[in-house]
Design an enzyme around this catalytic site. Structure first.
Site, PDB file in Angstrom:
ATOM      1  CG  ASP A   1      -2.225   0.462   1.139  1.00  0.00           C
ATOM      2  OD1 ASP A   1      -2.393   1.503   0.496  1.00  0.00           O
ATOM      3  OD2 ASP A   1      -3.147  -0.183   1.669  1.00  0.00           O
TER       4      ASP A   1
ATOM      5  CG  ASP B   1      -4.533   5.612   1.252  1.00  0.00           C
ATOM      6  OD1 ASP B   1      -5.382   4.773   1.575  1.00  0.00           O
ATOM      7  OD2 ASP B   1      -4.471   6.757   1.756  1.00  0.00           O
TER       8      ASP B   1
ATOM      9  CD  GLU C   1      -9.046   4.546  -0.980  1.00  0.00           C
ATOM     10  OE1 GLU C   1      -9.881   4.198  -0.153  1.00  0.00           O
ATOM     11  OE2 GLU C   1      -8.072   5.263  -0.680  1.00  0.00           O
TER      12      GLU C   1
ATOM     13  CG  HIS D   1      -8.545  -1.406   5.025  1.00  0.00           C
ATOM     14  ND1 HIS D   1      -8.399  -1.434   3.649  1.00  0.00           N
ATOM     15  CD2 HIS D   1      -8.197  -0.166   5.406  1.00  0.00           C
ATOM     16  CE1 HIS D   1      -7.976  -0.261   3.232  1.00  0.00           C
ATOM     17  NE2 HIS D   1      -7.837   0.533   4.273  1.00  0.00           N
ATOM     18  CG  ASP D   2     -11.177   1.912   4.380  1.00  0.00           C
ATOM     19  OD1 ASP D   2     -10.617   1.890   5.482  1.00  0.00           O
ATOM     20  OD2 ASP D   2     -10.649   2.372   3.352  1.00  0.00           O
TER      21      ASP D   2
HETATM   22  C1  NOJ Z   1      -8.091   5.180   2.522  1.00  0.00           C
HETATM   23  C2  NOJ Z   1      -7.741   4.005   3.367  1.00  0.00           C
HETATM   24  O1  NOJ Z   1      -8.291   2.857   2.801  1.00  0.00           O
HETATM   25  C3  NOJ Z   1      -8.274   4.295   4.756  1.00  0.00           C
HETATM   26  O2  NOJ Z   1      -8.187   3.186   5.597  1.00  0.00           O
HETATM   27  C4  NOJ Z   1      -7.509   5.475   5.298  1.00  0.00           C
HETATM   28  O3  NOJ Z   1      -8.073   5.859   6.534  1.00  0.00           O
HETATM   29  C5  NOJ Z   1      -7.562   6.682   4.354  1.00  0.00           C
HETATM   30  N1  NOJ Z   1      -7.372   6.319   2.978  1.00  0.00           N
HETATM   31  C6  NOJ Z   1      -6.513   7.690   4.711  1.00  0.00           C
HETATM   32  O4  NOJ Z   1      -5.237   7.219   4.370  1.00  0.00           O
END
Ligand code: NOJ
Length: 499
Positions: free
Chosen positions: A99, A200, A242, A316-317
């Site tokens: 990542d 990210d 992302e 993970h989000d």
């Molecule tokens: C996206 C990530 O997937 C998330 O977990 C993170 O909090 C934010 N970007 C900030 O880096």
């Protein structure tokens, strides 16, 4: 004519290292723990592993706040452990994807420590500063985790900009020196033999706070193309950005088959449907099924031959898919298999998030058990605004990022075999029923279903190559489509009745 990129046939498994496997009994997963579990992943049949960040970090946002891009956080191990992981995975034909968090660093990064000393400091311009007075922020932009996006630094008499937490100052991509530093970091990691990167918040790097622009800033594609040229294109990597702000037209640019940007992006249009119009993720709404079909259909058809999709339900989000759009009760196994089939029959590169292959579910804990910065901010904010505790917890149960972050359920022993110490986050109490050990023994389990689906994808090119066609677009229960070439037709029919 045939484009044989390895990642078009591949399945990628995401590991959230803190919650995967602890090896040193400190209650936090680590790299040695991952190495111990490589055979499990190899049996499942994954081609690559995407690791959420393991760099040195104060862990304000669980590693998405990096204080040294060229080091591993001691809680996860050492650089040597990382090299061993790349090597051990390689022996099993599994590539490692790291990542890259390049939109912001940690405020504890040496660049920021220098930057905040004075306006003349050579690192000052590595971050995004604006003038103001202690009482008066440059504008009213809010950070994703709540509160102002501006933080006052008395030493320099300026505010710095942070789209995420106050400990995640935004890097200034307008500064060529910053971009150079970041590219050198990427090249340094590439030399270690990585298989690729997940970028990210890739669509937020070219922010322009004066225009109140966060994603899709004016110079975004220029920056990405430069980064890709200077780094990724020098090797055979998979890259995935992302991009919450991506629509199809933008996704075509990001995933242009000429390789000028990324291999693909994570776009979230389908994942944003079960929330109230114009509101945020915590304001829940049922999944509008016809719209859901329309969205997936559109992405499948419009990116065909001019871009590439990523396929995912989880990360993970995001909450656990079987709890979200399946049935976590009586039909947990059936609905987990159905959701896997629906997604993995489509065109794109599938991602599995740890535990998804077991049908792991959401949790309902007391607020004290939650660890996620976003969840805790929201809880405080909504309590202050007068929401009832019940309303807030209802949203947390449905959408908290911690649903995905509970420890991996390996077996029915204490702490699900995740740790012999005190787990950093409470294990889902259903681990005695849902765990890897038991599913490996059962040929009919969700785990083996995923394994067979992946094997099919690798065997038949219709999965990676051929056109998608939706059937029954107006049917309220059935999601049906085909993929077809001269030799073969793949027909997928999923019944959502009762969902
Ligand atoms: C996206 C990530 O997937 C998330 O977990 C993170 O909090 C934010 N970007 C900030 O880096």
């Amino acid at each position: 004519m045939e484009d044989k990129k390895w990642w078009k046939q591949a399945v990628i498994y995401q590991i959230y290292p803190r919650s995967f496997q602890d090896s040193n009994h400190d209650g936090i997963g680590d790299l040695k723990g991952i190495i111990r579990r490589l055979d499990y992943l190899s049996l499942l049949g994954v081609d690559a592993i995407w690791l959420s960040p393991v760099y040195r970090s104060p862990q304000d946002d669980n590693g998405y706040d990096i204080s040294d891009y060229r080091d591993i956080d001691p809680m996860f191990g050492t650089i040597e452990d990382m090299e061993a992981l790349i090597e051990e995975a390689g022996k099993r034909n599994i590539r490692i994807i790291m990542d890259l968090v390049l939109n912001h660093s940690s405020d504890e990064h040496s660049w920021f420590q220098e930057a905040k000393k004075s306006r003349e400091n050579p690192y000052h311009d590595y971050y995004v500063w604006r003038d103001g007075t202690p009482q008066d922020t440059p504008n009213d932009m809010q950070s994703v985790f709540g509160g102002s996006a501006w933080e006052w630094v008395p030493e320099v008499g300026q505010y710095y900009f942070h789209q995420f937490s106050v400990k995640q100052p935004d890097l200034n991509w307008e500064n060529e020196k910053v971009r150079r530093e970041l590219y050198n970091i990427i090249l340094w990691w590439m030399e270690k033999g990585l298989g690729g990167f997940r970028l990210d918040t890739a669509d937020q790097i070219a922010k322009d706070p004066d225009l109140r622009v966060t994603n899709n800033g004016p110079r975004l594609h220029e920056f990405i193309q430069e980064m890709s040229r200077e780094t990724f294109q020098k090797a055979d990597l998979v890259t995935v950005g992302e991009a919450w702000g991506a629509d199809i037209e933008r996704a075509k640019i990001y995933s242009n088959p000429d390789g000028s940007e990324f291999s693909m992006v994570f776009q979230f249009e389908h994942m944003l449907l079960d929330q109230q119009e114009g509101k945020g993720k915590w304001d829940l709404a049922p999944l509008p099924f016809l719209r859901f079909k329309e969205v997936l259909n559109r992405w499948q058809t419009e990116l065909f031959e001019c871009g590439w999709n990523s396929l995912f339900w989880n990360n993970h989000d995001l909450p656990r898919i079987v709890s979200r759009w399946g049935d976590e009760g009586r039909y947990r196994i059936e609905s987990a298999k159905m959701l896997a089939t629906l997604l993995y029959g489509m065109q794109g590169t599938p991602y599995i998030y740890q535990g998804e292959e077991l049908g792991m579910t959401n949790v309902e804990y007391d607020i004290e058990e939650y660890r996620d910065i976003e969840t805790l901010h929201m809880y405080r904010e909504r309590m202050e605004k007068g929401y009832t505790r019940q309303e807030i917890m209802h949203s947390i149960y449905a959408k908290s990022r911690d649903n995905a972050r509970t420890p991996m359920q390996w077996n029915e022993e204490e702490n699900a075999g995740f740790t012999e110490g005190m787990p950093w986050m409470k294990v889902n109490p259903n681990y005695t029923e849902i765990n890897a050990k038991q599913q490996i023994k059962d040929e009919d389990s969700i785990y083996h279903y995923y394994r067979r689906l992946m094997a099919l994808r690798q065997e038949y090119h219709v999965f990676s190559d051929d056109r998608f066609q939706l059937y029954l677009p107006e049917d309220e229960n059935i999601f049906a489509y085909s993929r077809k070439n001269d030799i073969r037709t793949l027909l997928v029919i999923c019944n959502f009745y009762g969902g």
